[in-house]
Design an enzyme around this catalytic site. Sequence first.
Site, PDB file in Angstrom:
ATOM      1  N   LYS A 156       0.828  -1.211   0.000  1.00 39.05           N
ATOM      2  CA  LYS A 156       0.000   0.000   0.000  1.00 39.05           C
ATOM      3  C   LYS A 156       0.859   1.256   0.000  1.00 39.05           C
ATOM      4  O   LYS A 156       1.734   1.414   0.836  1.00 39.05           O
ATOM      5  CB  LYS A 156      -0.925   0.000   1.222  1.00 39.05           C
ATOM      6  CG  LYS A 156      -1.974   1.092   1.181  1.00 39.05           C
ATOM      7  CD  LYS A 156      -3.096   0.772   2.135  1.00 39.05           C
ATOM      8  CE  LYS A 156      -4.158   1.832   2.194  1.00 39.05           C
ATOM      9  NZ  LYS A 156      -4.727   2.201   0.927  1.00 39.05           N
ATOM     10  N   ALA A 197      10.248   2.365  -1.443  1.00 44.69           N
ATOM     11  CA  ALA A 197      10.210   3.242  -2.622  1.00 44.69           C
ATOM     12  C   ALA A 197      11.358   4.247  -2.584  1.00 44.69           C
ATOM     13  O   ALA A 197      12.021   4.485  -3.598  1.00 44.69           O
ATOM     14  CB  ALA A 197       8.867   3.967  -2.688  1.00 44.69           C
ATOM     15  N   GLY A 245       6.552   0.875   5.575  1.00 43.83           N
ATOM     16  CA  GLY A 245       7.449  -0.046   4.882  1.00 43.83           C
ATOM     17  C   GLY A 245       7.510   0.228   3.383  1.00 43.83           C
ATOM     18  O   GLY A 245       8.584   0.194   2.768  1.00 43.83           O
ATOM     19  N   CYS A 246       6.369   0.520   2.794  1.00 40.95           N
ATOM     20  CA  CYS A 246       6.308   0.768   1.348  1.00 40.95           C
ATOM     21  C   CYS A 246       7.013   2.077   0.988  1.00 40.95           C
ATOM     22  O   CYS A 246       7.684   2.172  -0.039  1.00 40.95           O
ATOM     23  CB  CYS A 246       4.859   0.791   0.873  1.00 40.95           C
ATOM     24  SG  CYS A 246       4.052  -0.806   1.142  1.00 40.95           S
ATOM     25  N   THR A 247       6.877   3.066   1.857  1.00 38.63           N
ATOM     26  CA  THR A 247       7.564   4.342   1.638  1.00 38.63           C
ATOM     27  C   THR A 247       9.070   4.150   1.727  1.00 38.63           C
ATOM     28  O   THR A 247       9.825   4.619   0.858  1.00 38.63           O
ATOM     29  CB  THR A 247       7.090   5.385   2.668  1.00 38.63           C
ATOM     30  OG1 THR A 247       5.685   5.592   2.485  1.00 38.63           O
ATOM     31  CG2 THR A 247       7.839   6.694   2.513  1.00 38.63           C
TER      32      THR A 247
END
Length: 157
Positions: A41, A51, A46-48
């Site tokens: 998401k 990325a 974690g995704c930030t």
Amino acid sequence: MSSFPEVGAKAPAFSLTRDGGGTVSLKDFKGRKLVVYFYPKADTPGCTKEAIAFNGLKAEFAAADTDILGVSADAVKAQDKFRDKYSLGFALGSDPDKAMLEAYGVWVEKSMYGRKYMGIERATVLIGRDGKVAKTWPKVKVDGHAAEVLKAAQELG
């Protein structure tokens, strides 16, 4: 439901709506190496972090003739916001109908606090210039992952 692609297999074809409203397809990268990383998401911790790590190595990936594509089930509007907030310089694919996520075997049953639900398994696939899967990272841990993928892309030649 498909399983995670095996090394040496032809990468499953895809065509997704991407950030900015265009489309991105596997065929767009013909003759180049491609990192496809799947994240649960946009704009979550974690995704930030993942990325930002890939974005920070963007020049090194480009020098290795390797493109980067992040894919989640988020709507394009959420992808645009995520891209702009963190100045991400690579394509973000939106797969709300989960066709690509299922083809790559990353739409899986997960469990949290005893509750089962369907979600995206954080995973990465490196596709070679020949369109075949060169290396895979199922069940990714974010720390150090982008650098590990870069090393593999550089070694792939």
